[in-house]
Design a protein around this motif. Structure first.
Motif, PDB file in Angstrom:
ATOM      1  N   VAL A 157       6.176  -5.377   4.852  1.00 25.34           N
ATOM      2  CA  VAL A 157       5.048  -5.979   5.338  1.00 25.34           C
ATOM      3  C   VAL A 157       3.874  -5.831   4.658  1.00 25.34           C
ATOM      4  CG1 VAL A 157       3.567  -6.575   7.624  1.00 25.34           C
ATOM      5  CG2 VAL A 157       6.021  -6.096   7.682  1.00 25.34           C
ATOM      6  N   GLU A 158       3.252  -6.747   3.806  1.00 26.32           N
ATOM      7  CA  GLU A 158       1.941  -6.543   3.136  1.00 26.32           C
ATOM      8  C   GLU A 158       0.738  -7.039   4.089  1.00 26.32           C
ATOM      9  OE1 GLU A 158       2.062  -5.146   0.630  1.00 26.32           O
ATOM     10  OE2 GLU A 158       3.223  -5.978  -1.115  1.00 26.32           O
ATOM     11  N   HIS A 159       0.090  -6.236   4.296  1.00 29.98           N
ATOM     12  CA  HIS A 159      -1.243  -6.402   4.961  1.00 29.98           C
ATOM     13  C   HIS A 159      -2.363  -7.027   4.105  1.00 29.98           C
ATOM     14  CE1 HIS A 159       0.280  -4.460   8.729  1.00 29.98           C
ATOM     15  NE2 HIS A 159       0.806  -3.711   8.146  1.00 29.98           N
ATOM     16  N   GLY A 160      -2.193  -6.750   2.784  1.00 33.91           N
ATOM     17  CA  GLY A 160      -3.026  -7.359   1.992  1.00 33.91           C
ATOM     18  C   GLY A 160      -2.589  -8.117   0.964  1.00 33.91           C
ATOM     19  N   PRO A 161      -2.868  -8.239  -0.298  1.00 31.46           N
ATOM     20  CA  PRO A 161      -2.284  -9.171  -1.379  1.00 31.46           C
ATOM     21  C   PRO A 161      -0.816  -8.855  -1.348  1.00 31.46           C
ATOM     22  CG  PRO A 161      -4.236  -8.276  -2.143  1.00 31.46           C
ATOM     23  CD  PRO A 161      -3.911  -7.431  -0.790  1.00 31.46           C
ATOM     24  N   ASP A 162       0.220  -9.748  -1.725  1.00 35.87           N
ATOM     25  CA  ASP A 162       1.435  -9.326  -2.064  1.00 35.87           C
ATOM     26  C   ASP A 162       1.765  -9.440  -3.491  1.00 35.87           C
ATOM     27  OD1 ASP A 162       1.725 -12.227  -2.385  1.00 35.87           O
ATOM     28  OD2 ASP A 162       3.548 -12.513  -1.008  1.00 35.87           O
ATOM     29  N   ALA A 163       0.945  -9.748  -4.530  1.00 33.35           N
ATOM     30  CA  ALA A 163       1.242 -10.373  -5.767  1.00 33.35           C
ATOM     31  C   ALA A 163       0.333  -9.926  -6.893  1.00 33.35           C
ATOM     32  CB  ALA A 163       1.677 -11.744  -5.856  1.00 33.35           C
ATOM     33  N   PHE A 164       0.381  -9.727  -7.942  1.00 32.20           N
ATOM     34  CA  PHE A 164      -0.446  -9.683  -9.102  1.00 32.20           C
ATOM     35  C   PHE A 164       0.146 -10.510 -10.195  1.00 32.20           C
ATOM     36  CE2 PHE A 164       2.303  -6.115  -9.564  1.00 32.20           C
ATOM     37  CZ  PHE A 164       2.769  -6.071 -11.091  1.00 32.20           C
ATOM     38  N   VAL A 165      -0.814 -10.828 -11.121  1.00 37.54           N
ATOM     39  CA  VAL A 165      -0.427 -11.668 -12.292  1.00 37.54           C
ATOM     40  C   VAL A 165      -0.176 -10.664 -13.465  1.00 37.54           C
ATOM     41  CG1 VAL A 165      -1.530 -13.920 -11.595  1.00 37.54           C
ATOM     42  CG2 VAL A 165      -2.867 -12.237 -12.960  1.00 37.54           C
ATOM     43  N   SER A 166       0.936 -11.214 -14.194  1.00 35.86           N
ATOM     44  CA  SER A 166       1.427 -10.483 -15.527  1.00 35.86           C
ATOM     45  C   SER A 166       0.916 -10.749 -16.683  1.00 35.86           C
ATOM     46  CB  SER A 166       2.929 -10.598 -15.479  1.00 35.86           C
ATOM     47  OG  SER A 166       3.397 -11.902 -15.987  1.00 35.86           O
TER      48      SER A 166
ATOM     49  N   GLN B 256       9.023  -2.087  -3.083  1.00 32.84           N
ATOM     50  CA  GLN B 256       8.524  -1.585  -1.804  1.00 32.84           C
ATOM     51  C   GLN B 256       7.329  -2.055  -1.561  1.00 32.84           C
ATOM     52  OE1 GLN B 256      10.526   0.088   0.459  1.00 32.84           O
ATOM     53  NE2 GLN B 256      12.238  -0.744  -1.095  1.00 32.84           N
ATOM     54  N   GLY B 257       6.711  -2.948  -1.842  1.00 33.65           N
ATOM     55  CA  GLY B 257       5.245  -3.744  -1.539  1.00 33.65           C
ATOM     56  C   GLY B 257       4.196  -3.021  -2.527  1.00 33.65           C
ATOM     57  N   LEU B 258       3.107  -3.752  -2.513  1.00 30.46           N
ATOM     58  CA  LEU B 258       2.126  -3.343  -3.414  1.00 30.46           C
ATOM     59  C   LEU B 258       1.563  -1.870  -2.971  1.00 30.46           C
ATOM     60  CD1 LEU B 258       0.253  -6.531  -4.471  1.00 30.46           C
ATOM     61  CD2 LEU B 258       1.969  -5.086  -5.894  1.00 30.46           C
ATOM     62  N   GLY B 259       1.516  -1.496  -1.577  1.00 25.68           N
ATOM     63  CA  GLY B 259       1.046  -0.436  -1.218  1.00 25.68           C
ATOM     64  C   GLY B 259       1.855   1.035  -2.068  1.00 25.68           C
ATOM     65  N   SER B 260       2.826   0.838  -2.608  1.00 25.76           N
ATOM     66  CA  SER B 260       3.564   1.847  -3.322  1.00 25.76           C
ATOM     67  C   SER B 260       2.960   2.021  -4.540  1.00 25.76           C
ATOM     68  CB  SER B 260       5.086   1.783  -3.330  1.00 25.76           C
ATOM     69  OG  SER B 260       5.150   0.287  -4.273  1.00 25.76           O
ATOM     70  N   LEU B 261       1.877   1.394  -4.990  1.00 28.01           N
ATOM     71  CA  LEU B 261       1.127   1.708  -6.122  1.00 28.01           C
ATOM     72  C   LEU B 261      -0.019   2.616  -5.951  1.00 28.01           C
ATOM     73  CD1 LEU B 261       0.404   1.444  -9.211  1.00 28.01           C
ATOM     74  CD2 LEU B 261      -1.029  -0.567  -8.538  1.00 28.01           C
ATOM     75  N   PRO B 262      -0.986   2.519  -4.938  1.00 29.64           N
ATOM     76  CA  PRO B 262      -1.751   3.669  -4.619  1.00 29.64           C
ATOM     77  C   PRO B 262      -0.851   4.811  -3.951  1.00 29.64           C
ATOM     78  CG  PRO B 262      -1.989   1.839  -3.115  1.00 29.64           C
ATOM     79  CD  PRO B 262      -0.960   1.153  -4.263  1.00 29.64           C
ATOM     80  N   ASP B 263      -0.091   4.735  -3.088  1.00 27.57           N
ATOM     81  CA  ASP B 263       0.624   5.765  -2.767  1.00 27.57           C
ATOM     82  C   ASP B 263       1.181   6.824  -3.813  1.00 27.57           C
ATOM     83  OD1 ASP B 263       0.351   4.960  -0.353  1.00 27.57           O
ATOM     84  OD2 ASP B 263       2.330   4.120  -0.093  1.00 27.57           O
ATOM     85  N   ARG B 264       1.729   6.141  -4.900  1.00 25.25           N
ATOM     86  CA  ARG B 264       2.198   6.873  -6.136  1.00 25.25           C
ATOM     87  C   ARG B 264       0.980   7.374  -6.970  1.00 25.25           C
ATOM     88  NH1 ARG B 264       4.055  10.595  -8.417  1.00 25.25           N
ATOM     89  NH2 ARG B 264       4.595  10.155 -10.708  1.00 25.25           N
TER      90      ARG B 264
END
Length: 500
Positions: free
Chosen positions: A56-65, A226-234
């Motif tokens: 579940v993405e509470h914010g954005p779910d994508a970025f552009v490559s 695992q969702g974009l939240g995994s980037l700030p977590d990492r």
């Protein structure tokens, strides 16, 4: 790195993706770094919840490559293997007058890159198409002054293109109407197109021909498994391993420049930190409050930046609620509706839901009107009724989530670039201070990452710290938005992934 560089202390105010990217860059340069985040978690609008197999993405779910900053950072922190692409066979629609129509092939955010699909699409009436065709013979319209995107496009292409393409697509990114947004800050390429070709259509068709000869992957949109939240977590994990101090529930209230050139950062609770440089990445209004005493001009310019609000509603149904698995990846609404768009997340991305669940997101920005400010129960019921009716669900959802983002999506109004320059000019006398984030130079995830890293490089250069490795250069500061012919993902409207 230079002698003594390891003792240089950089304080980053704001633990969203901009602030974390700045901290990462400053650490690579050899600085000692402290991150201060006012809320209880880092990551800003990049926030993912995994529950019962639902991502579940509470914010954005994508970025552009095609903007490299996000992919570069993802690879640097070891998440390169986690990048996922949109499922092939995308089916995205525009809902007009209660009917769903596929977006015409080659349609950019505001201008078509191919003539045939644009002529054949039922999204526009024939009078609207003929009005758009006037662009082919109209003289140049722009003067030196900035104008709204809406007023410029209406003058060149007519109301139909604005209301049925530009407003749903561009407005979906900013949570605002194109009649509020600055041409020069959001879509400066349209000014370039008029200058070079006179006609926007001629310019877009020429650009489309070039792109078709160098066709890349079907979709430029990417996410993480695992969702974009995994980037700030990492990032938090990697920064902590590198010795960075990260404090949450740590609001920075004010900054003071000391006689020796250092900066005192006053925190809630009475503590004070001493820094050699400060990066402000906490959003426009908190930064304005911190700068008010020392940089009143910069603070005033930051306070002038208006912000939109939006609500993300996530719903999940058992597959048994449908006669067949939905095949659409989502749609935008061009007209009256309780939402501006819907994403069928389980169709769009791999691994977002178990096979027996259908996962959906809907977006309710404040520009929708009174519904956006209704109590949670009222808004949720309305969104469920709408989504169920158009997806064909015959039973209630088995899972719901609602996330309200209040006053967090910067709206780049007319004169925005003047405000950016006012902030930069106001800080000129304070070379150890930098402001970064979505409020100034771009609301997309790659924009925020690039701007955070730019700010860190600036202060590290001024401290005499040499970067320990070559890093990608961010895009031009003021080229904040996509070209008119670049793809926009209609099934993922809100892109306000910034630090605060």
């Amino acid at each position: 790195m230079t002698a003594g560089a390891a003792y240089s202390h950089v304080v980053v105010i704001g633990g969203g993706i901009t602030g974390l990217a700045a901290a990462w860059e400053a650490t690579l340069c050899g600085a000692r770094v402290t991150v201060l985040e006012a809320s209880g978690r880092c990551g800003g609008k990049l926030c993912t919840e995994v529950v019962d197999g639902l991502v579940v993405e509470h914010g954005p779910d994508a970025f552009v490559s095609y903007r490299p900053a996000a992919l570069a950072l993802i690879r640097e922190v070891g998440l390169g293997d986690e990048v996922v692409e949109v499922r092939p066979g995308r089916s995205v629609s525009l809902r007009v007058g209660g009917r769903f129509h596929p977006l015409p092939e080659g349609m950019g955010m505001v201008v078509p890159t191919r003539l045939g699909p644009f002529v054949r699409t039922p999204i526009l009436t024939w009078p609207q198409k003929l009005r758009a065709a006037l662009d082919l013979v109209l003289p140049r319209r722009l003067g030196a002054l900035d104008v709204t995107i809406g007023s410029f496009l209406r003058a060149r292409l007519g109301d139909g293109v604005v209301e049925r393409f530009a407003d749903p697509m561009v407005g979906g990114i900013y949570g605002a109407s194109v009649d509020e947004l600055s041409l020069d800050a959001v879509l400066p390429v349209l000014r370039d197109h008029e200058r070079s070709h006179r006609s926007l259509l001629l310019a877009s068709w020429a650009q489309g021909r070039v792109r078709r000869t160098a066709r890349g992957p079907q979709s430029p949109f990417r996410s993480l498994r695992q969702g974009l939240g995994s980037l700030p977590d990492r990032l938090v994990e990697a920064l902590t391993e590198s010795g960075v101090t990260i404090e949450v529930d740590a609001a920075a209230l004010a900054v003071t420049l000391n006689a020796d050139g250092t900066t005192s950062v006053a925190l809630a609770g009475g503590r004070t930190l001493t820094a050699d440089a400060v990066i402000f990445a906490a959003g426009a209004h908190p930064t304005a409050a911190a700068l008010a005493d020392h940089c009143p001009e910069a603070a005033a310019a930051l306070r002038e930046i208006r912000h939109a609000s939006t609500t993300v509603v996530t719903l999940a149904w058992d597959l048994t609620a449908f006669a067949a698995m939905p095949t659409t990846q989502g749609w935008l609404d061009a007209g009256p509706a309780p939402v501006t768009g819907v994403t069928v997340t389980s169709t769009k991305w791999p691994g977002r839901a178990p096979r027996d669940r259908v996962l959906v997101r809907a977006f309710v920005p404040d520009k929708i009107g009174p519904l956006a400010s209704q109590p949670d129960g009222v808004l949720l019921d309305e969104v469920i009724r709408y989504a169920a009716a158009h997806l064909g669900a015959t039973a209630p959802p088995v899972f719901t989530r609602m996330t309200r983002w209040t006053g967090v999506m910067p709206k780049y109004g007319v004169g925005h670039l003047d405000r950016v320059r006012a902030v930069e000019d106001g800080l000129a006398a304070y070379p150890s201070w930098e402001v970064a984030g979505a409020a100034l130079r771009g609301v997309g995830i790659p924009d925020c990452i690039a701007d955070g890293r730019r700010a860190a490089r600036q202060v590290c250069d001024r401290l005499g710290i040499t970067a320990t490795q070559a890093l990608p250069e961010p895009a031009h500061h003021h080229q904040t938005a996509r070209n008119s012919t670049e793809q926009h993902d209609p099934a993922s409207p809100p892109q306000g992934a910034h630090a605060s």
